[in-house]
Design an enzyme around this catalytic site. Structure first.
Site, PDB file in Angstrom:
ATOM      1  N   TYR A 127      24.922  22.990 135.354  1.00  0.00           N
ATOM      2  CA  TYR A 127      25.084  22.707 136.780  1.00  0.00           C
ATOM      3  C   TYR A 127      24.740  23.920 137.630  1.00  0.00           C
ATOM      4  CZ  TYR A 127      27.598  18.344 135.788  1.00  0.00           C
ATOM      5  OH  TYR A 127      27.936  17.097 135.369  1.00  0.00           O
TER       6      TYR A 127
ATOM      7  N   LYS B 282      59.827  29.286 126.426  1.00  0.00           N
ATOM      8  CA  LYS B 282      59.720  28.489 127.663  1.00  0.00           C
ATOM      9  C   LYS B 282      58.302  27.910 127.773  1.00  0.00           C
ATOM     10  CE  LYS B 282      58.717  32.688 130.301  1.00  0.00           C
ATOM     11  NZ  LYS B 282      59.312  33.729 131.165  1.00  0.00           N
TER      12      LYS B 282
HETATM   13  C1  LIG Z   1      59.310  34.878 130.351  1.00  0.00           C
HETATM   14  C2  LIG Z   1      60.412  35.854 130.251  1.00  0.00           C
HETATM   15  C3  LIG Z   1      60.420  36.807 129.228  1.00  0.00           C
HETATM   16  C4  LIG Z   1      59.272  36.976 128.263  1.00  0.00           C
HETATM   17  O1  LIG Z   1      58.246  37.684 128.892  1.00  0.00           O
HETATM   18  P1  LIG Z   1      56.913  38.109 128.109  1.00  0.00           P
HETATM   19  O2  LIG Z   1      56.162  38.917 129.090  1.00  0.00           O
HETATM   20  O3  LIG Z   1      56.206  36.838 127.767  1.00  0.00           O
HETATM   21  O4  LIG Z   1      57.335  38.846 126.904  1.00  0.00           O
HETATM   22  C5  LIG Z   1      61.514  37.637 129.127  1.00  0.00           C
HETATM   23  N1  LIG Z   1      62.560  37.535 129.994  1.00  0.00           N
HETATM   24  C6  LIG Z   1      62.568  36.640 130.998  1.00  0.00           C
HETATM   25  C7  LIG Z   1      63.730  36.603 131.932  1.00  0.00           C
HETATM   26  C8  LIG Z   1      61.507  35.781 131.165  1.00  0.00           C
HETATM   27  O5  LIG Z   1      61.520  34.888 132.162  1.00  0.00           O
END
Ligand SMILES: *Cc1c(COP(=O)(O)O)cnc(C)c1O
Length: 374
Positions: free
Chosen positions: A265, A35
């Site tokens: 800065y 994702k």
């Molecule tokens: C993002 C997500 C994961 C992966 O989580 P990580 O902490 O990056 O391993 C697994 N399951 C669901 C439902 C997620 O949304």
């Protein structure tokens, strides 16, 4: 010449990290979670390194289309399911599996015209209180789904809120197990933290009555990209993970300053003694957090040193005391792996920015050129 900054995606490191997750999960199948454009790495860029996974999990339908465009014919799971009815048409067209976490999604399925039943993952809210059916409503949701001709196999899924911390997964596991013990279907429970910390230890995945909880699919994300889900309790190296991304930039200037001189800065760093500083072609407009204070670790020519002064839009300044030979054309590694093999974990930089590796990866700016390495 383009500005001398480059992010590199390490295909072999992704492969290594996938193997680590798979090993920790015993015989479970692995969803590579891609994702948010593969946590900022780029879906197309990580595909070669992660194609050994059993499936890809994501939540944006455009990203699902991109994974299919890469030629992937295996499973793809939509982690948040359909947002509207016509998403289910795309699920049919692209053969996507999808999460069902609420009644509205069951209504959509009931209204969806298809001859090919769809594979769904029914999500339980076992305590995180984000998505999913409450345990007392889960079985009726299952029964309703099971009666729909639009639905093929139903898998059972939940998500842990505390897999990375002291609370652990025990309570949520108990809720999930008690609700689902006699339901058929594959199970998918664990993110990276749960996979590394809990799935790897079968004792933690056992019901009070001694029954082993089968985990058919694990869902690692962050671990695949080489960040420790439970930093600083464990480092990525301790988990056997390698950086999936390096962010590096050249020094575009280096000069001596005398004791009492300030840098950047707000004059917010003042040299205690004569010293040399380097100016690196990376700033917050590249995704390097502005909040990183003086002292944030950085590698210069593979030697560990620190930032000094405020991060600006296009530049940061670094202390060259430990690298006296450094000059313009030296390479600063902001996170990842230097040419001499030295590693600066993204988790360390994230901690200085009061955040997690996830946010830094996802925040890599689009102006940074990205290269894929073997
Ligand atoms: C993002 C997500 C994961 C992966 O989580 P990580 O902490 O990056 O391993 C697994 N399951 C669901 C439902 C997620 O949304």
């Amino acid at each position: 010449m383009p500005r001398p900054i480059l992010a590199t995606i390490h295909t072999q490191a992704l492969r290594n990290n996938l193997a680590r997750a798979r090993h920790a999960a015993h015989d479970a199948r692995v969803w590579a979670v891609v994702k948010a454009n593969a946590y900022g790495h780029g879906i197309e860029r990580v595909f070669e390194g992660l194609r050994g996974a059993d499936g890809f999990a994501l939540l944006d339908l455009n990203e699902a289309q991109r994974v299919r465009d890469l030629g992937w014919r295996g499973p793809i799971l939509l982690l948040e399911g359909a947002f509207e009815l016509r998403d289910l048409e795309l699920c049919s067209r692209l053969d996507l599996w999808h999460t069902v976490h609420c009644d509205a999604q069951i209504d959509m399925l009931a209204a969806h015209k298809t001859n090919v039943p769809q594979r769904v993952f029914l999500k339980m809210n076992s305590g995180m209180n984000r998505l999913g059916f409450a345990p007392e409503r889960y079985r009726s949701a299952w029964t309703r789904l099971n009666a729909l001709p639009q639905v093929d196999e139903i898998s059972l899924m939940t998500h842990f809120s505390d897999a990375d911390g002291p609370k652990g997964v025990t309570e949520q596991m108990a809720v999930f197990a008690a609700t689902t013990h006699d339901l058929p279907g594959e199970r998918s429970l664990s993110n990276s933290a749960a996979t590394l910390r809990h799935t790897a230890d079968p004792a933690q995945m056992t019901e009070p009555n001694g029954t082993q909880i089968v985990s058919d699919w694990v869902r690692p994300g962050i671990a695949l990209y080489g960040s420790a889900p439970d930093f600083p309790e464990h480092s990525a190296t301790e988990w056997g993970l390698q950086p999936g991304m390096t962010l590096a930039a050249k020094l575009i200037a280096a000069h001596a300053i005398s004791a009492g001189s300030s840098v950047g800065y707000g004059s917010n760093f003042v040299a205690q003694a004569d010293m040399r500083i380097g100016v690196v072609a990376c700033g917050y407009a590249d995704g390097y957090p502005r909040i990183c204070p003086t002292g944030t670790p950085v590698l210069v020519d593979g030697v560990r040193t620190r930032t000094v002064g405020r991060v600006s839009m296009d530049m940061i300044t670094v202390d060259l005391t430990p690298v006296p030979q450094a000059g313009s054309a030296s390479v600063a590694t902001l996170w990842g792996k230097a040419a001499n093999g030295a590693v600066l974990s993204i988790d360390e930089v994230a901690a200085c920015a009061q955040t997690v590796g996830y946010e830094l990866m996802c925040g890599l700016a689009s102006r940074v050129p990205v290269e894929v390495a073997a």
